[in-house]
Motif scaffolding. Structure first.
Motif: not given
Lengths: 261, 543
Positions: A254-257
């Motif tokens: 998950i997340g925006g990297e």
């Protein structure tokens, strides 16, 4: 006339037989009353064994409850903390995107060993308490170190305790193997857990409905957690047993990297 | 007339919603893995990880686990239970006394599946497992390796010859209703094989067989079968329960097996749910044998459908559906919300949460059939990552590739989506979101880990916008806005906020429990912070 005489003769002999039988019953009852201590010994000793069995059975039940809640481990090492319970991973990878690595391929044997280890000191305690209670009642008791075998089979967990146990007071009773059957659906739950783990390892996914269609007494729940862990809860509707384990496989982080603007 | 051109830079910044109801989760290692640990400090076997994570009491090598001898993945065969476990490291298999093979998918001879016939049932398993199961149920091993799939296996079991197995017991001619194979092998009394005679398709209650098994009005459920059956005096199942066919009304019904399709209510749309007179249940129509009030006996076709579920609707057995928390799609999902899949199975509603932080989304669809619609749902990975890189509607809305929506809010990212000619943008110091065009945005915005600032900044800063507004100053006084004038209006701030909401838990928004904040947004003109209050974001507040 002859036949009438025969009839009377038969009746007399029947009465004699009844009297003899009544006398025999009366003598047996008197003997039992006189030797009532000995009679009690027979009765009590069997009750004692039942008490010992109950002691072992209640420890076993405790062990099963712990094992079932914690993914087959008494003391989980690699676990996910789910609602305050340490749930062991049966299949796990730290990495993202890849399939999980099987952690307990022979789960049934592993649980048998865990339960056996858990039960060993408790069986000894039960035996010691049993000995003390009998000695206090005036029995002579001798028991060797108990040797425990435990087997998980369909609908049952069988414990066999091998110990040269002798209980003596007026008459002697000896026991070599004490067998305790504990009704449990753990075997079935383990087999389902194995199947789910294989699906997780290969596809990173398992469909709970498939299991519930085949076995209408089964509930399989899947709880996806935030960092890719899935908690599986397999319950048997009839016995109310719940086996819980964790899996982490083919996780998409998950997340925006991955925003690439 | 002299015209003075004033350049005003408007900056709008969005930050993560500080009050969002986001689950706090443990941070995860993001550094690249560099060694293979035989066992990690937290007890996991064979992990590619950082050297510091390795348990010093076990081996480690500076390679991938696949390249090691001890952690190479393979198949672990349990010769006791006949089970094959995939992706098992050699070391882990050895520790557990399994037999390891260098084939992670278990395509090995011991793991070849076949059809194991167990009485009138079947299981698609390995030969060793079949032997184990047969021993557990006291049956002869009947393993068919010529049957290569599960469906054929089950059908084979169903099409076995069944009938009355007649034998002598305690001087009486008695009967067991079973398969031909089981009749020949399994009838033993005092460990002595009995002389048996098998009558295919006959019921034990058939008068002509002259056994001690007669008809009753009692009924039974049979494990593995869904229907309610009549029971004979020996406890054997007879035909499917039909109240109009008790022995006194129809003796012929107690002679031979009557196929399910020729039994009462065979065409019932609901599987004879709760019928007092007919036990022809159908699992796939939502019924199964269970306790209930019947004309004869106490078993009926129990209802397995779900009524008045969480969303108030009724669902059929086997259906699944999505349940969302508030508005969803087009970037509307509230911070802290997640998707749920609900399942109706065996009369119970089971809730399956999709992965948190909207990393998974729930999708559902219906299949139409003669029995009505059947809904199915699934939790799938939220493929939002490359949405903002799409610069045309077709690519943006390609559902085979991604889960995005095409926003026609007249805003676009400077480098992509519906790009318009920005004129001197390249050298003017403007950046981020610009006016005009369209943007491709995540349909279901991803949640953001509250505990990781870098991540929230990384995502939410994509919604920053620096825009050049040109204003003409008139010689005689006054001024007139010439370009990008709308950036000075509250409406533009609202549109920017919508865009930011779609990127993730960014901007101003009410969270899943209805708590609203405007701390996630800043509006500056010429570097001076502007008030954002009533009128701009009020429309975003929940009612």
């Amino acid at each position: 006339m002859n036949s009438k005489k025969g009839c009377i003769g038969n009746k007399k002999s029947q009465v004699s037989i009844f009297i003899i039988i009544s006398l025999i019953i009366l003598i047996i009852l008197i003997l039992l009353f006189i030797n009532r201590n000995q009679f009690n010994t027979i009765f009590d000793s069997s009750t004692g064994i039942e008490q010992f069995k109950d002691c072992v059975d209640s420890s076993l039940l405790e062990g099963i409850e712990i094992i079932e809640a914690q993914g087959g481990s008494i003391e989980p090492e690699n676990y996910y903390l789910y609602n305050g319970t340490k749930v062991e991973y049966l299949c796990y990878t730290e990495e993202d995107y890849v399939g999980c690595v099987m952690q307990k391929p022979l789960l049934k044997q592993d649980i048998e060993n865990e339960l056996k280890e858990y039960m060993n000191p408790r069986v000894k305690n039960c035996l010691t308490s049993f000995e003390y209670s009998l000695i206090n009642e005036g029995y002579e008791v001798s028991a060797s170190e108990p040797n425990l075998t435990l087997e998980i089979v369909p609908q049952n967990i069988i414990i066999t305790i091998s110990s040269d146990l002798t209980i003596e007071k007026d008459i002697a009773s000896s026991y070599k193997n004490i067998k305790i059957d504990h009704t449990s659906e753990l075997y079935k739950l383990i087999m389902i857990a194995n199947s789910i783990s294989n699906w997780e390892a290969r596809y990173g996914y398992s469909e709970p409905m498939n299991y519930m269609i085949y076995d209408h007494n089964l509930i399989v729940e899947k709880k996806a957690r935030d960092e890719g862990t899935r908690i599986y809860i397999i319950s048997d509707k009839i016995t109310g047993e719940r086996f819980m384990f964790a899996s982490r496989s083919r996780v998409i982080p998950i997340g925006g990297e991955r925003y690439e603007n | 007339m002299r015209i003075n051109r004033l350049k005003i830079y408007i900056i709008l910044s969005f930050f993560i919603l500080l009050n969002a109801n986001i689950f706090i989760i443990s941070s995860q290692e993001t550094s690249s893995f560099n060694v293979c640990c035989e066992k990690t400090n937290n007890g996991a076997w064979c992990q590619n990880t950082l050297e510091d994570n390795c348990d010093p009491g076990y081996r480690k090598t500076p390679t991938s686990c696949e390249a090691t001898s001890f952690c190479k993945l393979g198949c672990c065969f349990d010769s006791d239970e006949g089970i094959c476990m995939e992706n098992t490291p050699e070391r882990v298999c050895d520790v557990n006394a399994g037999t390891w093979s260098d084939n992670p998918s278990c395509n090995i001879a011991q793991c070849t599946l076949g059809c194991c016939i167990l009485g009138d049932q079947a299981s698609f398993v390995t030969l060793t497992r079949c032997k184990k199961l047969s021993a557990l149920y006291g049956l002869e091993t009947n393993f068919r390796n010529d049957i290569r799939d599960e469906v054929s296996c089950i059908l084979t079991a169903n099409f076995q010859d069944k009938g009355a197995c007649i034998y002598e017991s305690e001087g009486q001619k008695t009967c067991k209703f079973t398969t031909r194979a089981e009749c020949a092998n399994s009838i033993q009394i005092n460990n002595t094989q009995q002389d048996v005679e098998f009558f295919k398709d006959h019921l034990c209650s058939d008068d002509e067989l002259a056994t001690n098994c007669g008809p009753t009005t009692e009924t039974i459920c049979i494990p593995g079968n869904n229907e309610v059956y009549f029971k004979d005096t020996c406890g054997n199942p007879a035909n499917i329960y039909d109240a109009s066919k008790i022995y006194s009304k129809d003796p012929n019904y107690w002679k031979m097996i009557v196929p399910k399709s020729n039994t009462c209510g065979a065409n019932s749309a609901n599987g004879n749910i709760n019928s007092k007179d007919c036990g022809n249940c159908d699992y796939f129509k939502g019924s199964i044998c269970g306790k209930g009030d019947a004309t004869y006996g106490d078993l009926i076709c129990k209802d397995l459908n779900c009524y008045s579920t969480s969303n108030g609707n009724d669902y059929k057995n086997g259906e699944s559906w999505c349940l969302l928390q508030g508005e969803s799609g087009n970037g509307q999902d509230a911070p802290g919300s997640r998707h749920f899949r609900h399942i109706c199975i065996n009369g119970e509603e089971i809730i399956e949460p999709c992965a948190d932080l909207r990393n998974e989304i729930c999708i559902e669809d219906s299949i139409s059939s003669s029995d009505g619609d059947f809904t199915e749902a699934a939790c799938l990975i939220n493929r939002w990552e490359d949405c903002i890189n799409q610069d045309n509607e077709e690519d943006c809305l390609n559902i085979d590739r991604r889960d995005c929506y095409w926003s026609k809010d007249k805003l676009h990212f400077a480098t992509t989506g519906g790009k318009v000619d920005l004129g001197g943008e390249a050298n003017s110091g403007v950046s981020g979101v610009q006016i005009g065009g369209a943007a491709c945005l995540p349909n279901i915005p991803p949640g953001i880990k509250f505990s990781i600032d870098d991540e929230s900044n990384q995502i939410c800063s994509l919604g920053n916008s620096k825009i050049e507004v040109t204003i003409e100053k008139r010689l005689i006084g006054g001024e007139k806005c010439k370009t990008n004038c709308e950036a000075l209006t509250p409406a533009w701030v609202g549109r920017m906020n919508n865009l930011c909401n779609s990127l993730g838990d960014c901007g101003s928004k009410a969270n899943v429990v209805g708590r609203f904040t405007n701390k996630g947004i800043e509006w500056k003109i010429d570097g001076k912070k502007q008030k954002i209050n009533a009128g701009i974001l009020n429309s975003l507040r929940p009612e």
